[in-house]
Write an enzyme that holds these catalytic residues in place. Structure first.
Site, PDB file in Angstrom:
ATOM      1  N   LYS A   1      49.707  26.827   4.921  1.00 54.70           N
ATOM      2  CA  LYS A   1      48.967  27.077   6.158  1.00 54.70           C
ATOM      3  C   LYS A   1      49.918  26.904   7.349  1.00 54.70           C
ATOM      4  CE  LYS A   1      45.303  24.820   8.936  1.00 54.70           C
ATOM      5  NZ  LYS A   1      45.979  24.454  10.160  1.00 54.70           N
ATOM      6  N   LYS A  18      51.536  23.328  13.308  1.00 53.92           N
ATOM      7  CA  LYS A  18      52.673  22.736  14.023  1.00 53.92           C
ATOM      8  C   LYS A  18      53.170  21.486  13.300  1.00 53.92           C
ATOM      9  CE  LYS A  18      49.741  20.760  17.595  1.00 53.92           C
ATOM     10  NZ  LYS A  18      48.537  21.515  17.204  1.00 53.92           N
ATOM     11  N   LYS A  58      43.489   7.193  10.448  1.00 57.43           N
ATOM     12  CA  LYS A  58      44.503   6.318  11.046  1.00 57.43           C
ATOM     13  C   LYS A  58      44.590   5.003  10.258  1.00 57.43           C
ATOM     14  CE  LYS A  58      46.866   6.134  15.089  1.00 57.43           C
ATOM     15  NZ  LYS A  58      47.556   7.246  15.736  1.00 57.43           N
TER      16      LYS A  58
END
Ligand code: ADP
Ligand code: TRP
Length: 322
Positions: free
Chosen positions: A201, A204, A122
């Site tokens: 791969k 989502k 992050k």
């Protein structure tokens, strides 16, 4: 006739894992994580839980979180998890998880937590991490340590978190005396990576998925969009996905008979996915929200019984019980 007594008496190792409730499953999740779980969970004293408080580090939509939790339980049952054969619950129903997490937070240092992947990623993206993301590994450590877990099956990306759990256990044991078992990770096989419709791969986050419980139309749309190369008789990505549903021998015959006919091969794949998925999809539709609540309540009671005894010991050891 009873089963062989030696099998009945064998003590099963405790194996615990949590899967973030993150919405619609795809066939990569199924073959990479759920199927291996379903194939093995009865060989262990299995614990499967929904880390809903972990999800709060990134999800602030109460309706979505609630729907994702219900959906996750339906998914597990639909793919073949029998709730009476394991302990299935959600993290937030057992306040001992967050309670122990606090105690562990007080034992580790901020620089130690700052090495955590979730936090570092992050920061590397220039985003402001919330404090939950920093202490995430200690909540995960609590999830694991509360139940004297021996084995934690996770993907490679979670290896570091299990190491954190071991270190937290060791720190507590050194400070307050032997209390927690040090868990071991069992890393899921990465050879089994399922490719998406673009050959990368399936994920989502790449928008290249074939939904596991999609309607036939959704599955058709996804399969028809599989990228095919213009050279060769055998469309590589179609074949790679097809291999999950048929044996190599069956496929050799099919692909020989349909050399270069990409559309026919995709239609065959749609039928094979449909045959495979339809019974699970039907099972899923029959699961009511009441059933989900009952399963979580019963699983939560089993988990709570263990967690509360463990925490009573922990509270005494740290000195808050008078
Ligand atoms: P996604 O990449 O779609 O966000 P997650 O990270 O939520 O998927 O993965 C949940 C579980 O499914 C993990 O255990 C992960 O290893 C497995 N998984 C996800 N994508 C694949 C894939 N393409 N092939 C095999 N396993 C996968
Ligand atoms: N952090 C894990 C993930 O994102 C989920 C998780 C939370 C977990 N607590 C756990 C996994 C305890 C195994 C054991 O996938």
């Amino acid at each position: 006739m009873a089963e062989n007594p030696s099998t009945e008496l064998r003590i099963k190792l405790r194996r615990l894992t949590g899967l973030q409730p993150s919405g619609q499953l795809h066939i990569g999740n199924y073959f990479g994580a759920l199927k291996p779980f379903v194939d093995e969970y009865k060989n262990y004293d299995s614990f499967l839980f929904i880390p809903d408080y972990h999800a709060l580090t990134s999800l602030r939509d109460p309706m979505a979180l609630r729907a994702n939790i219900v959906s996750a339980v339906k998914d597990y049952i639909a793919v073949g998890v029998d709730p009476s054969g394991l302990t299935l619950y959600k993290q937030s129903d057992i306040p001992e998880h967050t309670e122990l997490a606090w105690i562990l937070d007080c034992l580790v240092t901020v620089p130690f937590l700052m090495q955590g992947h979730a936090y570092k990623d992050k920061v590397a993206k220039g985003l402001e991490p919330n404090a939950g993301l920093l202490t995430y590994p200690m909540l995960m450590a609590a999830d694991i340590l509360l139940y004297d877990t021996a084995i934690v099956p996770v993907g490679e990306d979670q290896r570091q978190h299990v190491e954190y759990a071991r270190e937290a256990a060791a720190k507590f044991n050194t400070t307050y005396g032997q209390t927690f078992k040090e868990p071991k990770e069992s890393i899921l096989d990465t050879l089994g990576v399922v490719p998406g419709v673009d050959g990368q791969k399936m994920s989502k986050s790449y928008g290249n998925t074939i939904p596991l419980f999609g309607t036939k139309d959704e599955i058709t749309k996804a399969v028809m969009s599989i990228v095919t190369d213009s050279s060769g008789d055998k469309p590589k990505h179609v074949y790679a996905i097809h291999k999950l549903f048929k044996t190599e021998a069956e496929l050799t015959e099919l692909y020989e008979a349909n050399k270069g006919k990409y559309k026919a091969l995709k239609e065959a794949l749609i039928e094979d996915i449909e045959t495979f998925v339809a019974p699970m999809r039907e099972r899923r539709t029959s699961i009511t929200e009441d059933e989900v609540k009952r399963v979580l309540r019963e699983g939560g009671e089993k988990a709570k019984a263990i967690a509360s005894v463990k925490m009573a010991g922990v509270r005494k050891k740290v000195g808050v019980t008078l």
